[in-house]
Design a protein around this motif. Structure first.
Motif, PDB file in Angstrom:
ATOM      1  N   LEU A  39       0.823  -1.208   0.000  1.00  0.00           N
ATOM      2  CA  LEU A  39       0.000   0.000   0.000  1.00  0.00           C
ATOM      3  C   LEU A  39       0.852   1.250   0.000  1.00  0.00           C
ATOM      4  O   LEU A  39       0.567   2.214  -0.702  1.00  0.00           O
ATOM      5  CB  LEU A  39      -0.915   0.007   1.223  1.00  0.00           C
ATOM      6  CG  LEU A  39      -2.226  -0.753   1.021  1.00  0.00           C
ATOM      7  CD1 LEU A  39      -3.062  -0.725   2.276  1.00  0.00           C
ATOM      8  CD2 LEU A  39      -3.005  -0.189  -0.163  1.00  0.00           C
ATOM      9  N   ARG A  40       1.919   1.211   0.777  1.00  0.00           N
ATOM     10  CA  ARG A  40       2.802   2.358   0.822  1.00  0.00           C
ATOM     11  C   ARG A  40       3.433   2.603  -0.545  1.00  0.00           C
ATOM     12  O   ARG A  40       3.591   3.739  -0.988  1.00  0.00           O
ATOM     13  CB  ARG A  40       3.876   2.119   1.877  1.00  0.00           C
ATOM     14  CG  ARG A  40       4.320   3.411   2.457  1.00  0.00           C
ATOM     15  CD  ARG A  40       5.057   3.274   3.742  1.00  0.00           C
ATOM     16  NE  ARG A  40       6.093   4.284   3.720  1.00  0.00           N
ATOM     17  CZ  ARG A  40       7.304   4.103   4.172  1.00  0.00           C
ATOM     18  NH1 ARG A  40       7.631   2.953   4.713  1.00  0.00           N
ATOM     19  NH2 ARG A  40       8.177   5.058   4.091  1.00  0.00           N
ATOM     20  N   GLY A  41       3.783   1.490  -1.205  1.00  0.00           N
ATOM     21  CA  GLY A  41       4.332   1.587  -2.551  1.00  0.00           C
ATOM     22  C   GLY A  41       3.343   2.221  -3.515  1.00  0.00           C
ATOM     23  O   GLY A  41       3.705   3.090  -4.305  1.00  0.00           O
ATOM     24  N   TYR A  42       2.073   1.790  -3.431  1.00  0.00           N
ATOM     25  CA  TYR A  42       1.041   2.361  -4.308  1.00  0.00           C
ATOM     26  C   TYR A  42       0.944   3.857  -4.061  1.00  0.00           C
ATOM     27  O   TYR A  42       0.822   4.653  -4.971  1.00  0.00           O
ATOM     28  CB  TYR A  42      -0.344   1.752  -4.032  1.00  0.00           C
ATOM     29  CG  TYR A  42      -0.497   0.300  -4.402  1.00  0.00           C
ATOM     30  CD1 TYR A  42       0.566  -0.461  -4.861  1.00  0.00           C
ATOM     31  CD2 TYR A  42      -1.745  -0.316  -4.300  1.00  0.00           C
ATOM     32  CE1 TYR A  42       0.404  -1.784  -5.180  1.00  0.00           C
ATOM     33  CE2 TYR A  42      -1.910  -1.642  -4.619  1.00  0.00           C
ATOM     34  CZ  TYR A  42      -0.839  -2.374  -5.050  1.00  0.00           C
ATOM     35  OH  TYR A  42      -1.015  -3.681  -5.364  1.00  0.00           O
ATOM     36  N   TRP A  43       0.961   4.217  -2.773  1.00  0.00           N
ATOM     37  CA  TRP A  43       0.800   5.620  -2.425  1.00  0.00           C
ATOM     38  C   TRP A  43       1.940   6.462  -2.988  1.00  0.00           C
ATOM     39  O   TRP A  43       1.737   7.545  -3.524  1.00  0.00           O
ATOM     40  CB  TRP A  43       0.679   5.789  -0.910  1.00  0.00           C
ATOM     41  CG  TRP A  43       0.815   7.216  -0.510  1.00  0.00           C
ATOM     42  CD1 TRP A  43       1.819   7.760   0.215  1.00  0.00           C
ATOM     43  CD2 TRP A  43      -0.062   8.300  -0.876  1.00  0.00           C
ATOM     44  NE1 TRP A  43       1.637   9.117   0.340  1.00  0.00           N
ATOM     45  CE2 TRP A  43       0.487   9.478  -0.329  1.00  0.00           C
ATOM     46  CE3 TRP A  43      -1.227   8.383  -1.627  1.00  0.00           C
ATOM     47  CZ2 TRP A  43      -0.097  10.717  -0.497  1.00  0.00           C
ATOM     48  CZ3 TRP A  43      -1.807   9.633  -1.800  1.00  0.00           C
ATOM     49  CH2 TRP A  43      -1.259  10.780  -1.238  1.00  0.00           C
ATOM     50  N   ARG A  44       3.164   5.936  -2.877  1.00  0.00           N
ATOM     51  CA  ARG A  44       4.322   6.679  -3.405  1.00  0.00           C
ATOM     52  C   ARG A  44       4.152   6.934  -4.892  1.00  0.00           C
ATOM     53  O   ARG A  44       4.401   8.032  -5.383  1.00  0.00           O
ATOM     54  CB  ARG A  44       5.604   5.874  -3.197  1.00  0.00           C
ATOM     55  CG  ARG A  44       6.072   5.789  -1.772  1.00  0.00           C
ATOM     56  CD  ARG A  44       7.372   5.016  -1.732  1.00  0.00           C
ATOM     57  NE  ARG A  44       8.495   5.869  -2.050  1.00  0.00           N
ATOM     58  CZ  ARG A  44       9.204   6.503  -1.115  1.00  0.00           C
ATOM     59  NH1 ARG A  44       8.911   6.345   0.155  1.00  0.00           N
ATOM     60  NH2 ARG A  44      10.205   7.273  -1.453  1.00  0.00           N
ATOM     61  N   THR A  45       3.739   5.886  -5.612  1.00  0.00           N
ATOM     62  CA  THR A  45       3.561   6.036  -7.053  1.00  0.00           C
ATOM     63  C   THR A  45       2.436   7.027  -7.350  1.00  0.00           C
ATOM     64  O   THR A  45       2.564   7.903  -8.200  1.00  0.00           O
ATOM     65  CB  THR A  45       3.244   4.678  -7.698  1.00  0.00           C
ATOM     66  OG1 THR A  45       4.320   3.790  -7.413  1.00  0.00           O
ATOM     67  CG2 THR A  45       3.077   4.797  -9.191  1.00  0.00           C
ATOM     68  N   PHE A  46       1.334   6.865  -6.617  1.00  0.00           N
ATOM     69  CA  PHE A  46       0.188   7.754  -6.798  1.00  0.00           C
ATOM     70  C   PHE A  46       0.610   9.210  -6.568  1.00  0.00           C
ATOM     71  O   PHE A  46       0.286  10.104  -7.353  1.00  0.00           O
ATOM     72  CB  PHE A  46      -0.911   7.352  -5.806  1.00  0.00           C
ATOM     73  CG  PHE A  46      -2.189   8.101  -5.966  1.00  0.00           C
ATOM     74  CD1 PHE A  46      -3.133   7.694  -6.891  1.00  0.00           C
ATOM     75  CD2 PHE A  46      -2.453   9.218  -5.198  1.00  0.00           C
ATOM     76  CE1 PHE A  46      -4.320   8.385  -7.040  1.00  0.00           C
ATOM     77  CE2 PHE A  46      -3.636   9.928  -5.344  1.00  0.00           C
ATOM     78  CZ  PHE A  46      -4.579   9.512  -6.266  1.00  0.00           C
ATOM     79  N   ALA A  47       1.371   9.432  -5.495  1.00  0.00           N
ATOM     80  CA  ALA A  47       1.822  10.787  -5.176  1.00  0.00           C
ATOM     81  C   ALA A  47       2.735  11.319  -6.272  1.00  0.00           C
ATOM     82  O   ALA A  47       2.682  12.504  -6.634  1.00  0.00           O
ATOM     83  CB  ALA A  47       2.539  10.795  -3.834  1.00  0.00           C
ATOM     84  N   ALA A  48       3.567  10.449  -6.836  1.00  0.00           N
ATOM     85  CA  ALA A  48       4.475  10.878  -7.905  1.00  0.00           C
ATOM     86  C   ALA A  48       3.685  11.260  -9.159  1.00  0.00           C
ATOM     87  O   ALA A  48       4.003  12.243  -9.834  1.00  0.00           O
ATOM     88  CB  ALA A  48       5.480   9.775  -8.214  1.00  0.00           C
TER      89      ALA A  48
END
Lengths: 286, 317
Positions: free
Chosen positions: A17-26
């Motif tokens: 989930l944290r990985g998804y969030w990082r990508t989403f934020a990018a």
């Protein structure tokens, strides 16, 4: 040469989930940077149409003796025409910008340039990229609404000042957010279904009728004498955005039941969003 | 299995269109080892891009399996996406961003912090001699520069396997050779590279191993020397006539020094190990039978003869 091209064990193993969030934020950061670069043209294309509308209907027509305001006085229960127009023009600002903010770049990215391919290679499910498009479209729709607001509040003829009530601001915020989400979902759906050469056609046969028949210039209730039209316009999503904003901003002007418009906006957002993400994925993974 | 980077087994892709099914890949099996530069060679329409699309999770196979570093492309696409770098056939650089930003955001999409992404991007631009172009718009780049930016971008997240789909297609010869140098350097540093190409010359001079592909399947796979020995050290004499070559193929087969011969339409191919000694006699066969000779081509042992031997068709680039 310190850097090598060869692989190295770097990719941080964060939780999924944290990985998804990082990508989403990018992805969001990328869109914000591009928007910042085009801030001036964004503001211009957002403001010109509503300002001209309010100028013609609330300044020019009353001044030259065409009593647009009086004609509406009966249906609008004695409100100035500007009061009718403010929620409608904010609504159309949100809807039109919300749709175009997603549709126009998406059509290019999906067809001529295939720029989106690189984002789809990010290590997240493909729908994440679509969700980001919806989120960013909603941000732009919201920004458009906020830009239109002061413009249409301040421009009016003598004695035509709109009477707008900000007392119920939680409702206003909810309506603005829901409306922005619904329109960016619509934008994503249109963008994934539309062949690129049809973009101008869509404007003519979809956006213009939506605007003219979107209860922007008149409350829905006043369509009573033309019953078929009153029923027909219910397919138009802009109707619900206009009416919801009327309920929030000008509660004394007749408007649809608040519960009904909120329900339509919420269900509409979920259904359109689901369809849009399905269609988005279908365009990108074959 | 530790040294297998990419593996496919009976991989298939059939597209259903309104005019019927199109079988783009018809059962393709191959294995790419870690650290090698592997070439998928085939004419346009052979199924190379579809294969790369499936290996890079963009196209869902309709049959068979494919994996990258043991991760299945259908069941575990996110792991695969973390492990691969992709340089697509077309320029897909983000035109709204500068060269540096293209790299930075690629790194951030892959999970790097903004600071780490910027540092990595600057390092790669330096490495690819693109440092001075960092702030340029991507629309201002030449074809060769754009291609290098795309490779640098694909390397941002330190992928285990780099896929390049027709990387030199449309580049001028000098730029192509420069790009080959970049790929050779990467291979020397231990990268695993899979590239597709329709240029025989590119596959011959660049790749450790080559899979010759046509009609969606692997016709032959191995090192260049192996492939050549599979088809034998034969030279092909390819003759074109103004009429059906079928009527003289029997006579050609009888000639001393001709190992095999085949005809299709107006063209005739004779396989031989002694081309010089039979050429003079061979060119007379057609005219004697009333056929005018239009063209003669001598194809020495090369990938081209491998392709001719395997498919019975001349290679069309």
């Amino acid at each position: 040469m310190t850097a090598t091209i060869a692989p190295a064990a770097t990719a941080r193993d964060t939780g999924a989930l944290r990985g998804y969030w990082r990508t989403f934020a990018a992805l969001l950061a990328r869109d914000l940077r591009v928007m910042r670069r085009h801030l001036l043209s964004f503001t211009a294309r957002t403001v010109v149409q509503p300002v001209l509308n309010i100028f013609v209907f609330a300044v020019v027509l009353p001044s030259i003796g065409f009593g647009a305001g009086q004609a509406f006085a009966a249906g609008g229960q004695g409100q100035s025409f500007a009061t009718i127009l403010v929620p409608g023009l904010v609504a159309s600002g949100i809807v039109i910008q919300g749709i175009f903010a997603v549709t126009t770049p998406l059509i290019m990215e999906l067809s001529y340039t295939r720029e989106i391919d690189d984002r789809v290679l990010a290590p997240v499910p493909v729908w994440t990229v679509g969700v980001e498009k919806i989120a960013f479209g909603a941000v732009q729709g919201l920004a458009a609404g906020l830009v239109v607001f002061p413009a249409v509040l301040l421009i009016h003829g003598p004695g035509e000042a709109p009477r707008v009530d900000f007392g119920n601001w939680p409702l206003l915020v909810a309506v603005l957010v829901l409306s922005s989400l619904l329109t960016s979902c619509l934008g994503l759906l249109i963008g994934t279904l539309l062949p690129p050469h049809q973009l101008s056609t869509v404007f003519a046969i979809f956006i213009v009728p939506m605007m003219m028949l979107g209860c922007v210039y008149y409350p829905w209730a006043t369509l009573e004498p033309i019953r078929w039209l009153q029923v027909g316009v219910l397919v138009n999503p802009l109707v619900y955005v206009s009416e919801a904003l009327r309920a929030a901003l000008t509660p004394t002007v007749p408007h649809m039941s608040l519960a009904a418009v909120l329900a339509v906006l919420a269900v509409g957002t979920l259904v359109t969003g689901g369809l849009a993400l399905w269609s988005f994925k279908r365009r990108l993974v074959g | 299995m530790a040294d297998v980077a990419v593996e496919t087994s009976d991989l298939k892709k059939t597209y259903t269109t309104s005019s019927g099914a199109i079988e783009a890949v018809t059962g393709l099996s191959l294995e790419v080892r870690r650290g090698e530069l592997f070439g998928l060679l085939g004419p346009n329409g052979a199924g190379k891009s579809t294969t790369i699309g499936m290996l890079t999770t963009r196209i869902i196979p309709t049959g068979g399996t494919a994996s990258v570093g043991g991760a299945d492309v259908v069941r575990d696409p996110l792991t695969v996406k973390r492990r691969i770098g992709v340089v697509p056939q077309y320029n897909t650089l983000d035109r709204q961003l500068t060269v540096l930003e293209n790299l930075e955001f690629r790194g951030r999409y892959a999970g790097l912090s903004a600071r780490a992404a910027r540092q990595r991007a600057l390092d790669l631009l330096e490495l690819f001699s693109l440092g001075p172009r960092a702030g340029a718009k991507v629309t201002e780049m030449s074809g060769g520069q754009a291609q290098r930016v795309m490779i640098a971008r694909a390397l941002m997240h330190h992928p285990e396997v780099l896929f390049l789909d027709e990387p030199t297609s449309g580049l001028d010869p000098q730029t192509r050779v420069n790009l080959w140098d970049v790929l050779r350097q990467m291979r020397a540093e231990g990268s695993t590279i899979v590239l597709s190409t329709h240029y025989m010359e590119e596959a011959e001079s660049l790749c450790d191993r080559i899979a010759v592909i046509d009609h969606g399947t692997v016709l032959a796979c191995g090192e260049l020397a192996e492939l050549k020995s599979q088809s034998g050290p034969e030279t092909v004499l390819a003759l074109t006539y103004d009429g059906e070559a079928e009527k003289i193929v029997g006579q050609v087969r009888q000639m001393d020094g001709v190992l095999r011969a085949e005809a299709s339409g107006t063209s005739l191919r004779a396989f031989t190990r002694v081309p010089e000694s039979i050429l003079a006699a061979l060119v007379l066969v057609g005219p004697d039978a009333g056929l005018s000779l239009i063209d003669v081509r001598i194809v020495r042992p090369s990938l081209e003869t491998v392709f001719l031997t395997l498919t019975g068709r001349e290679y069309r680039e």
